[in-house]
Design a protein around this motif. Structure first.
Motif, short mmCIF file in Angstrom:
data_model
loop_
_atom_site.label_atom_id
_atom_site.label_comp_id
_atom_site.label_asym_id
_atom_site.label_seq_id
_atom_site.Cartn_x
_atom_site.Cartn_y
_atom_site.Cartn_z
N ARG A 1 13.06 1.13 -17.92
CA ARG A 1 12.55 -0.23 -17.73
C ARG A 1 11.31 -0.15 -16.84
O ARG A 1 11.43 -0.19 -15.62
N PRO A 2 10.16 -0.02 -17.46
CA PRO A 2 8.94 0.25 -16.68
C PRO A 2 8.53 -0.90 -15.77
O PRO A 2 8.64 -2.08 -16.14
N TYR A 3 8.07 -0.52 -14.59
CA TYR A 3 7.55 -1.50 -13.64
C TYR A 3 6.73 -0.73 -12.61
O TYR A 3 7.08 0.40 -12.25
N LEU A 4 5.66 -1.34 -12.14
CA LEU A 4 4.87 -0.72 -11.08
C LEU A 4 4.63 -1.72 -9.96
O LEU A 4 4.21 -2.85 -10.19
N ILE A 5 4.96 -1.29 -8.76
CA ILE A 5 4.51 -1.96 -7.55
C ILE A 5 3.49 -1.04 -6.89
O ILE A 5 3.79 0.13 -6.62
N TRP A 6 2.30 -1.54 -6.67
CA TRP A 6 1.20 -0.73 -6.12
C TRP A 6 0.66 -1.45 -4.88
O TRP A 6 0.02 -2.49 -4.98
N LYS A 7 0.99 -0.93 -3.71
CA LYS A 7 0.52 -1.51 -2.46
C LYS A 7 -0.35 -0.48 -1.75
O LYS A 7 0.06 0.17 -0.78
N VAL A 8 -1.54 -0.30 -2.31
CA VAL A 8 -2.49 0.70 -1.82
C VAL A 8 -3.88 0.08 -1.80
O VAL A 8 -4.35 -0.42 -2.82
N ASP A 9 -4.50 0.10 -0.64
CA ASP A 9 -5.87 -0.41 -0.50
C ASP A 9 -6.78 0.72 -0.05
O ASP A 9 -6.43 1.52 0.82
N PHE A 10 -7.96 0.77 -0.68
CA PHE A 10 -8.96 1.76 -0.32
C PHE A 10 -10.12 1.10 0.41
O PHE A 10 -10.42 -0.07 0.19
N LEU A 11 -10.75 1.86 1.28
CA LEU A 11 -11.85 1.35 2.09
C LEU A 11 -13.20 1.62 1.44
O LEU A 11 -14.23 1.14 1.93
N ARG A 12 -13.18 2.39 0.35
CA ARG A 12 -14.42 2.69 -0.37
C ARG A 12 -14.19 2.49 -1.86
O ARG A 12 -13.06 2.54 -2.34
N ASP A 13 -15.27 2.28 -2.60
CA ASP A 13 -15.17 2.05 -4.04
C ASP A 13 -15.00 3.34 -4.82
O ASP A 13 -14.51 3.33 -5.95
N LYS A 14 -15.43 4.45 -4.24
CA LYS A 14 -15.36 5.72 -4.95
C LYS A 14 -14.89 6.85 -4.04
O LYS A 14 -15.12 6.83 -2.82
N ILE A 15 -14.22 7.83 -4.64
CA ILE A 15 -13.96 9.11 -3.99
C ILE A 15 -14.61 10.15 -4.89
O ILE A 15 -14.22 10.30 -6.05
N GLY A 16 -15.61 10.82 -4.38
CA GLY A 16 -16.44 11.64 -5.26
C GLY A 16 -17.12 10.72 -6.25
O GLY A 16 -17.76 9.73 -5.86
N GLU A 17 -16.94 10.98 -7.53
CA GLU A 17 -17.51 10.11 -8.56
C GLU A 17 -16.46 9.17 -9.16
O GLU A 17 -16.76 8.39 -10.06
N MET A 18 -15.23 9.23 -8.66
CA MET A 18 -14.14 8.47 -9.26
C MET A 18 -13.95 7.13 -8.58
O MET A 18 -13.85 7.04 -7.35
N ASP A 19 -13.89 6.07 -9.37
CA ASP A 19 -13.64 4.72 -8.84
C ASP A 19 -12.21 4.64 -8.31
O ASP A 19 -11.26 4.98 -9.02
N THR A 20 -12.05 4.16 -7.09
CA THR A 20 -10.72 4.11 -6.49
C THR A 20 -9.82 3.10 -7.20
O THR A 20 -8.59 3.24 -7.18
N GLU A 21 -10.39 2.09 -7.87
CA GLU A 21 -9.56 1.13 -8.60
C GLU A 21 -8.84 1.76 -9.78
O GLU A 21 -7.85 1.22 -10.28
N LEU A 22 -9.28 2.95 -10.20
CA LEU A 22 -8.67 3.62 -11.36
C LEU A 22 -7.32 4.25 -11.02
O LEU A 22 -6.54 4.55 -11.93
N PHE A 23 -7.03 4.45 -9.74
CA PHE A 23 -5.74 5.04 -9.39
C PHE A 23 -4.60 4.11 -9.81
O PHE A 23 -3.60 4.56 -10.35
N LYS A 24 -4.76 2.82 -9.58
CA LYS A 24 -3.73 1.88 -10.01
C LYS A 24 -3.59 1.91 -11.53
O LYS A 24 -2.47 1.85 -12.06
#
Length: 198
Positions: free
Chosen positions: A115-138
Protein backbone atom coordinates in the motif's frame (compact mmCIF):
# COMPACT_ATOMS: atom_id res chain seq x y z
CA UNK A 1 19.37 -18.90 2.43
CA UNK A 2 20.77 -20.08 -0.89
CA UNK A 3 18.33 -18.72 -3.48
CA UNK A 4 18.83 -15.02 -3.99
CA UNK A 5 15.79 -12.84 -4.51
CA UNK A 6 16.62 -11.10 -7.77
CA UNK A 7 14.74 -9.23 -10.46
CA UNK A 8 15.44 -7.29 -13.63
CA UNK A 9 13.08 -4.64 -14.98
CA UNK A 10 13.41 -2.51 -18.10
CA UNK A 11 11.27 0.48 -19.03
CA UNK A 12 11.46 2.51 -22.21
CA UNK A 13 9.54 5.68 -22.98
CA UNK A 14 10.12 8.60 -25.31
CA UNK A 15 11.90 10.30 -22.41
CA UNK A 16 13.99 7.55 -20.81
CA UNK A 17 15.40 4.07 -21.36
CA UNK A 18 16.16 2.36 -18.04
CA UNK A 19 17.29 -1.12 -17.00
CA UNK A 20 17.56 -2.11 -13.34
CA UNK A 21 18.67 -5.35 -11.70
CA UNK A 22 18.42 -5.94 -7.95
CA UNK A 23 19.56 -8.73 -5.66
CA UNK A 24 17.94 -8.34 -2.26
CA UNK A 25 20.36 -10.85 -0.76
CA UNK A 26 23.50 -9.19 -2.08
CA UNK A 27 26.42 -7.45 -0.43
CA UNK A 28 25.79 -3.87 -1.55
CA UNK A 29 27.61 -3.96 -4.87
CA UNK A 30 26.47 -1.36 -7.38
CA UNK A 31 26.98 -0.42 -11.01
CA UNK A 32 25.20 2.87 -11.57
CA UNK A 33 25.06 5.01 -14.71
CA UNK A 34 22.33 7.65 -14.93
CA UNK A 35 24.28 10.57 -16.37
CA UNK A 36 23.57 12.57 -13.19
CA UNK A 37 26.67 12.52 -11.03
CA UNK A 38 25.24 13.29 -7.60
CA UNK A 39 22.29 10.96 -8.21
CA UNK A 40 24.72 8.14 -9.05
CA UNK A 41 26.48 8.84 -5.75
CA UNK A 42 23.19 8.61 -3.84
CA UNK A 43 22.13 5.36 -5.55
CA UNK A 44 25.53 3.85 -4.79
CA UNK A 45 24.95 4.77 -1.14
CA UNK A 46 21.44 3.27 -1.26
CA UNK A 47 22.89 0.00 -2.53
CA UNK A 48 25.87 -0.08 -0.16
CA UNK A 49 23.88 0.47 3.01
CA UNK A 50 20.87 -1.70 2.13
CA UNK A 51 23.11 -4.63 1.07
CA UNK A 52 21.00 -4.75 -2.09
CA UNK A 53 23.13 -5.31 -5.17
CA UNK A 54 21.96 -2.71 -7.66
CA UNK A 55 22.65 -2.22 -11.34
CA UNK A 56 21.14 0.84 -13.00
CA UNK A 57 21.66 1.81 -16.64
CA UNK A 58 19.62 4.90 -17.46
CA UNK A 59 19.59 7.04 -20.57
CA UNK A 60 17.32 10.06 -20.46
CA UNK A 61 16.60 13.45 -21.97
CA UNK A 62 19.18 15.21 -19.82
CA UNK A 63 19.40 18.00 -22.39
CA UNK A 64 15.94 19.06 -21.14
CA UNK A 65 16.53 18.53 -17.42
CA UNK A 66 17.08 15.71 -14.94
CA UNK A 67 13.45 15.27 -13.87
CA UNK A 68 12.44 12.41 -16.17
CA UNK A 69 15.63 10.44 -15.55
CA UNK A 70 15.47 10.73 -11.75
CA UNK A 71 11.75 10.00 -11.45
CA UNK A 72 11.76 7.13 -13.94
CA UNK A 73 14.78 5.56 -12.25
CA UNK A 74 12.79 5.58 -9.01
CA UNK A 75 9.90 3.90 -10.82
CA UNK A 76 12.05 1.09 -12.18
CA UNK A 77 14.02 0.48 -8.96
CA UNK A 78 10.72 0.29 -7.09
CA UNK A 79 9.29 -2.15 -9.64
CA UNK A 80 12.40 -4.32 -9.43
CA UNK A 81 12.33 -4.48 -5.62
CA UNK A 82 8.61 -5.33 -5.68
CA UNK A 83 9.20 -8.05 -8.27
CA UNK A 84 12.09 -9.52 -6.25
CA UNK A 85 9.91 -9.61 -3.11
CA UNK A 86 7.27 -11.73 -4.84
CA UNK A 87 4.29 -12.06 -2.48
CA UNK A 88 6.10 -10.11 0.29
CA UNK A 89 5.75 -13.15 2.59
CA UNK A 90 8.31 -14.23 5.17
CA UNK A 91 10.02 -10.85 5.54
CA UNK A 92 10.31 -8.50 8.50
CA UNK A 93 8.10 -6.07 6.56
CA UNK A 94 8.92 -3.10 8.80
CA UNK A 95 12.20 -1.24 8.99
CA UNK A 96 13.53 2.00 10.42
CA UNK A 97 16.80 3.85 10.81
CA UNK A 98 18.32 7.07 12.13
CA UNK A 99 21.41 8.28 10.28
CA UNK A 100 23.66 11.08 11.57
CA UNK A 101 26.08 12.88 9.26
CA UNK A 102 28.04 15.53 11.13
CA UNK A 103 25.46 18.24 12.01
CA UNK A 104 22.62 16.43 10.27
CA UNK A 105 20.21 13.74 11.48
CA UNK A 106 17.62 12.01 9.30
CA UNK A 107 15.32 9.04 9.80
CA UNK A 108 13.35 6.71 7.59
CA UNK A 109 10.59 4.22 8.36
CA UNK A 110 9.29 1.61 5.92
CA UNK A 111 6.33 -0.75 5.81
CA UNK A 112 6.51 -3.17 2.88
CA UNK A 113 2.77 -3.62 2.76
CA UNK A 114 1.83 -3.22 -0.94
CA UNK A 115 0.00 0.00 0.00
CA UNK A 116 2.22 2.79 -1.29
CA UNK A 117 2.49 6.08 0.56
CA UNK A 118 5.17 8.71 1.00
CA UNK A 119 5.64 11.19 3.79
CA UNK A 120 8.52 13.53 2.90
CA UNK A 121 9.55 16.05 5.55
CA UNK A 122 12.82 17.29 4.10
CA UNK A 123 13.73 20.90 3.34
CA UNK A 124 16.82 22.02 1.47
CA UNK A 125 18.55 25.37 1.79
CA UNK A 126 19.72 25.40 -1.82
CA UNK A 127 18.06 24.67 -5.16
CA UNK A 128 20.85 22.42 -6.39
CA UNK A 129 23.50 20.01 -5.15
CA UNK A 130 26.09 19.86 -7.87
CA UNK A 131 23.96 19.99 -11.01
CA UNK A 132 21.00 18.15 -9.46
CA UNK A 133 17.84 20.01 -8.44
CA UNK A 134 17.09 19.29 -4.79
CA UNK A 135 13.33 19.14 -5.51
CA UNK A 136 13.99 15.94 -7.49
CA UNK A 137 14.79 13.94 -4.36
CA UNK A 138 11.13 13.93 -3.37
CA UNK A 139 10.21 12.86 -6.91
CA UNK A 140 12.61 9.92 -6.66
CA UNK A 141 11.33 8.70 -3.31
CA UNK A 142 7.71 9.16 -4.37
CA UNK A 143 8.33 7.00 -7.45
CA UNK A 144 10.29 4.42 -5.40
CA UNK A 145 7.56 4.06 -2.78
CA UNK A 146 4.71 4.10 -5.26
CA UNK A 147 6.15 1.38 -7.46
CA UNK A 148 7.79 -0.66 -4.71
CA UNK A 149 4.63 -1.15 -2.63
CA UNK A 150 6.20 0.78 0.23
CA UNK A 151 4.73 3.01 2.88
CA UNK A 152 7.80 5.21 3.31
CA UNK A 153 8.34 8.09 5.72
CA UNK A 154 11.53 10.13 5.32
CA UNK A 155 12.33 13.04 7.62
CA UNK A 156 15.30 15.31 8.10
CA UNK A 157 15.20 16.16 11.79
CA UNK A 158 17.88 18.85 11.55
CA UNK A 159 20.87 19.82 9.47
CA UNK A 160 22.50 22.62 7.50
CA UNK A 161 24.69 21.04 4.83
CA UNK A 162 22.54 20.09 1.84
CA UNK A 163 24.84 17.24 0.79
CA UNK A 164 24.56 15.76 4.27
CA UNK A 165 20.78 16.17 4.30
CA UNK A 166 20.33 14.33 1.00
CA UNK A 167 22.84 11.59 1.75
CA UNK A 168 21.51 10.91 5.23
CA UNK A 169 18.01 10.48 3.77
CA UNK A 170 19.28 7.92 1.25
CA UNK A 171 21.31 6.08 3.90
CA UNK A 172 18.41 6.03 6.36
CA UNK A 173 16.11 4.65 3.66
CA UNK A 174 18.74 2.06 2.75
CA UNK A 175 19.12 0.87 6.34
CA UNK A 176 15.35 0.75 6.85
CA UNK A 177 14.97 -1.21 3.62
CA UNK A 178 17.72 -3.62 4.67
CA UNK A 179 15.78 -4.38 7.85
CA UNK A 180 12.38 -4.64 6.13
CA UNK A 181 13.37 -7.04 3.31
CA UNK A 182 15.26 -9.39 5.63
CA UNK A 183 13.67 -12.83 5.94
CA UNK A 184 12.47 -13.94 9.37
CA UNK A 185 12.38 -17.75 9.60
CA UNK A 186 9.84 -17.55 12.45
CA UNK A 187 7.24 -16.39 9.93
CA UNK A 188 7.61 -19.74 8.12
CA UNK A 189 7.09 -18.08 4.77
CA UNK A 190 3.87 -16.35 5.81
CA UNK A 191 3.17 -12.59 5.66
CA UNK A 192 3.83 -10.53 8.78
CA UNK A 193 0.16 -9.61 9.06
CA UNK A 194 -2.73 -10.45 11.37
CA UNK A 195 -4.95 -10.59 8.27
CA UNK A 196 -3.00 -13.48 6.81
CA UNK A 197 -2.18 -11.59 3.63
CA UNK A 198 -1.00 -8.14 2.57
Amino acid sequence: MTDHRTATVTRTTRETDIAVTVDLDGTGKSDIETGVGFFDHMLDSLSRHSFIDLTVKAKGDLHIDFHHTVEDTGIVIGQAIKKALGDFAGINRFGHAYIPMDETLSRASIDLCKRPYLIWKVDFLRDKIGEMDTELFKEFFHALAGNGGMCLHVENLYGENNHHIAESCFKATARALRMAVAPDPRLQGKPASTKGSL
